[in-house]
Scaffold this active site. Structure first.
Site, short mmCIF file in Angstrom:
data_model
loop_
_atom_site.label_atom_id
_atom_site.label_comp_id
_atom_site.label_asym_id
_atom_site.label_seq_id
_atom_site.Cartn_x
_atom_site.Cartn_y
_atom_site.Cartn_z
N LYS A 83 35.26 45.95 45.90
CA LYS A 83 36.04 46.73 46.35
C LYS A 83 37.26 46.13 45.05
O LYS A 83 37.30 44.69 44.70
CB LYS A 83 36.64 46.19 47.22
CG LYS A 83 35.76 46.51 48.45
CD LYS A 83 37.13 46.89 50.31
CE LYS A 83 36.32 45.59 50.86
NZ LYS A 83 36.75 45.74 51.98
N GLY A 84 37.99 47.11 44.49
CA GLY A 84 39.13 46.37 43.53
C GLY A 84 40.24 45.31 44.52
O GLY A 84 39.87 44.91 45.45
N GLY A 92 49.45 46.02 30.79
CA GLY A 92 49.97 47.07 31.01
C GLY A 92 50.76 47.16 32.16
O GLY A 92 52.54 47.11 32.85
N PHE A 93 50.08 46.14 33.00
CA PHE A 93 50.79 46.23 34.96
C PHE A 93 51.31 47.66 35.52
O PHE A 93 52.64 47.26 36.04
CB PHE A 93 51.93 44.70 35.27
CG PHE A 93 51.10 43.87 34.06
CD1 PHE A 93 50.38 43.01 34.48
CD2 PHE A 93 52.15 43.58 33.14
CE1 PHE A 93 49.99 41.97 34.51
CE2 PHE A 93 51.89 41.79 32.74
CZ PHE A 93 50.85 41.44 33.33
N ILE A 147 31.31 39.80 45.36
CA ILE A 147 32.64 39.60 43.72
C ILE A 147 31.87 39.54 42.55
O ILE A 147 30.58 38.29 42.57
CB ILE A 147 33.07 38.03 43.65
CG1 ILE A 147 33.97 38.17 44.93
CG2 ILE A 147 33.60 37.92 42.15
CD1 ILE A 147 35.60 39.42 44.23
N LYS A 197 34.05 34.23 36.89
CA LYS A 197 35.24 33.86 36.55
C LYS A 197 37.29 35.10 36.26
O LYS A 197 38.14 34.58 36.43
CB LYS A 197 35.43 33.34 34.94
CG LYS A 197 36.02 32.40 34.11
CD LYS A 197 35.30 32.76 33.30
CE LYS A 197 35.52 30.56 32.63
NZ LYS A 197 35.02 30.61 32.03
N ILE A 257 42.74 46.24 30.42
CA ILE A 257 44.34 46.24 30.04
C ILE A 257 44.33 43.99 30.11
O ILE A 257 45.40 43.67 30.36
CB ILE A 257 45.12 46.53 30.68
CG1 ILE A 257 45.07 46.53 32.38
CG2 ILE A 257 45.59 47.96 30.01
CD1 ILE A 257 46.07 47.38 33.21
N GLU A 279 45.66 44.35 42.71
CA GLU A 279 46.71 45.43 43.45
C GLU A 279 46.62 44.04 44.48
O GLU A 279 47.89 43.32 44.22
CB GLU A 279 47.14 46.50 43.70
CG GLU A 279 46.66 47.22 42.80
CD GLU A 279 46.66 47.69 42.13
OE1 GLU A 279 47.76 47.02 40.94
OE2 GLU A 279 46.36 48.45 40.64
#
Lengths: 707, 327
Positions: free
Chosen positions: A669-670, A231-232, A597, A601, A458, A673
């Site tokens: 955390k994400g 999707g990006f 994390i 993977k 996605i 991006e």
């Protein structure tokens, strides 16, 4: 999900299905009576349709209907005046070249394609402009504030600094273009019941948009999107083409499938827009930043405003008392952009991180030392401490791994035959977002756990990550855990975007698992069992086939007291051919500082994918518009160059892997991006280090090196 | 889009008969370019004659020439032991083209017949003299970064996109064409045309002919040859500039040399002046530089492709140096 082969707990839960063709994507659903839609698009850039001849198309074999503004299919929300989004088939106006003007529905895809070629439009053309630079030079052209101006300390303080730079940076249009083409299957049934198979980053968002446009109850709409082929960001909204398909299904009373063409992927589903940015930086002679000015101009459409966080990073990334930013959006006659991976920040970081490198060069400082020297202790924009930030450690680890010691501060120092070697570094940063989501957990006496939430995947590996969170908390092997998503009837969750899925949905998974654990403990106590008893035994003893809990989860107050960001440091080594101008990225080390994390993977895969996207942004990707015609020149995969395997070297990924429990209970955390943000600047900085040539206009193609 | 008839044949003779029966017929070989052109509405043949079953796949040494059938696939040629040993330049040029998947179906004859990749040629909403005579050239004042610097005309500045053909023109290949009267041979360098006043014509194949094979004379260039392709990404991209260079050296003296360039003209561009200059001279960078300079005499840029005026000679020098250092 059957047939799962998990060799270790970090394997992707959907890996087997994806590589064997078992994963079913939206276009693969075969519904009884399925029909096929093909869009007719405008061939002018601006003006009006004066006539639309659909007779030949209507008479063509297999054609069921042709819908356009002439027969305005029913969509109650579109009958109302106002609203900024383009209302498909509700106007004769043309806003951009390639705008859908009709949909032809036939009983086969080939017949619909043929009939679509028979639709003839006549236009009244108007003058147009698709060129941002031209609009900026035209004082009469419309310009809108994209974000409130920001000022801290003295405005434009860089101008009076001991050492200063002031440069302009240009990014071209980049397209998302995931492998899977966009589209939808819509099935409008009697009593206004609608089922869609969508390619979306948010099943609830798609459901909401359809409900809103057609004014039908949200519970009438079922959205399915179990697998999405990338999707990006382009799947973050429901586009006019999807509404057109729902309209068509409603109109003919049959399911309609629309899959757009690769060429239409350049015009109908957004892009990362052209941006022209100016950065001014000032420092003392010993390398303390004294002024940052970041001014950005980005494209938007004439019919809708699009904004992104282009100038955010300048406000907090470096210790500096004087910062001012402005961001202006400029309407051009192109389709509206949409957030693309690292939205805004990836654009802004190219400019800011190139400029930081330029200033370090002016100061004759190692750009890494310069960054360390100006690393802030706290967020000066929000005036709050960072919830966590291990960037100095990340600098150190990455520098060691890439062999930063071999870098010479003087550009063009490392030469071997016709090849020049250079090293570059850049920082990426993105909000450590967390939203609100619900998850249902069903713990069963057969030893399995089912988790459900209306989120999407996605590609990052949502199900894999969620399984790992639950596995650790409940001590169940991941092979016994199933995570269901991509179904709007499941407990609500936000769209997958802004690097927030693991943080948002994962927290709800955490909360559900904690609650299930205490329920089991209670049941154990009630049945005189040991509190640590296995849940299978507890359920059996209580003669319960399962227990079920749904939890909604969101951030607490800590979010108000801290500044929360994920960080990345990208190190690259490049080789530049002095005669041909060819640039090869020869080594990559990306360091992620994004908390704990959860799924090693898939986290690594995110960073690898970001680096590959970064190579594209830096070296190859540019969607070219011929501004005389307003049409794309290279709208296909042969001419729009995404990196191929041969462009990608071995990528080292390092994670700091330290939990940040202020962000969420997993301490994670994400990172989707930050994998991309800043990468292109690292390449540009490495090219400068290799050659002494500063390329401020992406992509860095051989012609620019030779210029 | 129009409907078309699909025919299949198993012999060259019957293919020619079918070709002459219909006015607007085209041979279908690998289809890697033709099908795209049909989908984009650039070409609309009424009849497609599938020649994939015509037995023209031979790759063999006959006397002093290597014969390659028109239907041999690009990958079959590139991977053939005879080609790798005797004509490595051709093998490398083929491998530099397209992708493995495309090379597996694309044929030698089809490769020669492929059309330019100029964006204006493919978009029927934009002007292009090659597609529609008299409609104008979108590229001359438009996006011409990929376009020609040699032999251009006011009507068309498109480039021939092939890599294989650059090697074939360098290797003094001949093309064997079949028509109802029999075979006719032309030099590979005369097969493709410059745009001139007839940009719609890419080559000198007559409407009643088919390509049956190419013949390549053996040479002593195998030891010191190189195909250097400069492009925007490492694979699956058309050449900005490519150079096929072959040297026959005797104690660093150039006994024989072949040079051809791609990405610069409407046809594979043989650098005969440079070859003449280099013959009998020492294989030194200075001489290579001089040869490169001589090659550029008539070059002309159109704005976005001005960089080729620098890239082309640089690529010639680098290709010659790489060919030389192969030994």
């Amino acid at each position: 999900m059957e047939n799962r082969i998990l060799k270790d707990e970090n394997d992707r839960v959907d890996g087997f299905l994806k590589v064997t063709g078992g994963a079913k994507y939206f276009a693969e659903y075969e519904l009884p009576g399925l029909t096929y839609g093909v869009l007719v698009t405008s061939t002018i850039t601006k003006g009006k349709i004066t006539a639309l001849d659909t007779k030949a198309a209507e008479k063509a074999p297999g054609v069921i209907a042709v819908l356009s503004h002439l027969n305005k299919p029913s969509a109650p929300a579109y009958e109302q005046e106002g609203g900024s989004q383009m209302k498909i088939f509700y106007t004769d106006k043309i806003f951009y070249n390639g705008q859908p003007i009709a949909i032809v529905v036939a009983n086969t895809f080939e017949r619909a394609t043929y009939a679509a070629s028979l639709v003839k439009a006549t236009y009244a053309k108007e003058e147009f402009n698709t060129n941002l630079d031209k609009a900026l030079k035209n004082s009469k052209a419309k310009k809108l504030q994209g974000q409130p101006d920001y000022k801290r300390g003295i405005e434009n303080a860089y101008k009076t600094a001991e050492i200063k730079i002031e440069q302009q940076y240009i990014l071209p249009i980049e397209t998302h273009n995931p492998m899977e083409l966009h589209g939808i299957i819509a099935d409008w049934r009697p009593a206004n019941k609608v089922t869609v198979y969508a390619k979306t980053q948010g099943v609830k968002a798609t459901q909401g948009t359809i409900a809103n446009v057609f004014k039908i109850p949200i519970e009438n709409i079922q959205v399915n999107s179990e697998f999405v082929g990338g999707g990006f960001g382009m799947g973050l909204r429901t586009w006019p083409l999807e509404i057109a398909t729902v309209m068509a299904s409603k109109h003919i009373g049959k399911p309609v499938k629309l899959v757009i063409t690769r060429m239409q992927m350049f015009t109908m589903v957004g892009n990362r827009p052209t941006a022209i940015q100016k950065v001014g930086l000032g420092a003392t002679k010993d390398g303390k930043l004294t002024g940052i000015t970041h001014t950005a101009f980005g494209e938007t459409a004439s019919y809708e405003n699009f904004t992104e966080g282009v100038v955010n990073m300048a406000k907090f990334m470096y210790q500096c008392d004087n910062v001012n930013t402005s961001y202006t959006i400029v309407p051009v006659d192109l389709g509206v952009p949409i957030w693309m991976r690292g939205p805004g920040e990836a654009t802004g970081a190219f400019a800011l991180e190139s400029a930081i490198d330029e200033l370090a060069h002016e100061l004759d400082m190692d750009p890494l030392d310069f960054r360390i020297k100006n690393d802030p202790e706290m967020d000066q924009q929000k005036n709050k401490p960072f919830s966590s930030k291990n960037i100095k450690e990340a600098y150190k680890l990455g520098a060691e791994k890439i062999g930063w010691g071999k870098r010479k501060n003087k550009p063009g120092s490392l030469i071997e035959g016709s090849w020049q070697t250079g090293y570059g570094v850049s920082v990426g940063v993105f909000n450590a977002n967390r939203g609100k989501a619900s998850v249902k957990g069903i713990l069963r006496a057969d030893g399995t756990l089912l988790l459900q939430s209306a989120t999407s995947d996605i590609g990052p590996g949502t199900g894999t990550g969620m399984g790992l969170i639950a596995s650790k908390l409940l001590n169940i092997p991941t092979s016994k855990i199933t995570f269901e998503l991509g179904d709007s009837s499941l407990p609500p969750a936000p769209s997958q975007g802004g690097s927030a899925t693991l943080s948002t949905i994962g927290s709800a998974v955490n909360d559900v698992c904690v609650a299930l654990k205490s329920t089991i403990a209670e049941l154990a106590a009630n049945s005189n069992m040991d509190a640590t008893s296995n849940f299978v035994d507890v359920l059996k003893k209580n003669k319960l086939p399962s227990v079920e809990i749904t939890k909604e989860s969101q951030s607490g107050k800590e979010r108000d007291n801290y500044s929360m960001y994920s960080f990345s440091i990208h190190f690259v080594q490049v080789k530049v051919h002095s005669l041909t101008g060819v640039v090869k990225v020869s080594k990559i080390v990306s360091v992620g500082d994004s908390g704990k994390i959860v799924s090693s993977k898939t986290a690594r895969s995110q960073m690898v994918g970001g680096a590959v996207g970064g190579i594209g942004m830096a070296l190859t990707e540019e969607a070219i518009v011929d501004h005389r015609y307003g049409r794309y020149i290279n709208n296909n995969f042969a001419d729009y160059h995404v990196p191929v395997n041969a462009d990608v070297p071995e990528i080292d990924v390092i994670f700091i892997d330290k939990p940040d429990f202020l962000v969420n209970p997993m301490g994670a955390k994400g990172m989707g991006e930050i994998a991309l943000i800043g990468f292109s600047a690292a390449v540009a900085n490495a090219v400068f280090n290799a050659t002494g040539k500063r390329i401020r206009n992406l992509p860095i193609t051989p012609d620019k090196i030779l210029a | 889009m129009i409907n078309f008839q699909y025919l299949r044949t198993t012999s060259a003779k019957s293919a020619l008969v079918l070709l002459q029966k219909g006015k607007n017929s085209k041979f279908l070989a690998g289809g890697t370019n033709l099908i795209d052109l049909m989908k984009r509405g650039v070409t609309a043949p009424e009849r497609l004659i599938d020649i994939n079953h015509v037995p023209l796949k031979q790759i063999e040494l006959i006397g002093t020439k290597i014969h390659i059938g028109a239907m041999a696939t690009n990958s079959a040629v590139a991977d053939h032991a005879l080609i790798k040993e005797k004509l490595p330049l051709l093998s490398w040029a083929l491998q530099a083209g397209a992708s493995a998947q495309l090379r597996n179906v694309a044929t030698v004859g089809g490769n020669m017949m492929q059309r330019t990749r100029c964006g204006y040629f493919y978009d029927t909403e934009m002007p292009c003299n090659k597609r529609e005579a008299g409609s104008g050239c979108g590229a001359i004042d438009g996006f011409n970064r990929m376009h020609a610097i040699f032999g251009t005309s006011e009507k068309c500045i498109a480039v021939h996109p092939s890599d294989m053909c650059i090697a074939l023109v360098a290797l003094d290949a001949e093309v064997v064409l079949l028509n109802s009267k029999g075979e006719r041979k032309i030099l590979f360098k005369d097969f493709h045309r410059l745009a001139g006043d007839t940009p719609q014509l890419d080559n000198n194949l007559r409407p009643d002919e088919m390509i049956v094979r190419v013949e390549i004379p053996l040479n002593n260039l195998a030891k010191n040859s190189y195909y250097l392709k400069v492009r925007d990404r490492a694979s699956y991209a058309f050449a900005l500039v490519s150079v096929a260079a072959g040297l026959e050296l005797l104690n660093n003296k150039i006994v024989n040399v072949r040079l051809a360039m791609g990405g610069v003209a409407h046809k594979p561009w043989r650098l005969t002046t440079a070859e003449e200059f280099l013959k009998g001279k020492d294989a030194t960078t200075e001489n290579f530089e001089q040869a490169a300079k001589l090659s550029m005499t008539d070059a002309k840029g159109f704005g976005e492709n001005n960089f080729k005026l620098k890239l082309a000679p640089n690529t010639i020098i680098e290709a010659l140096n790489l060919a030389k250092s192969k030994a």
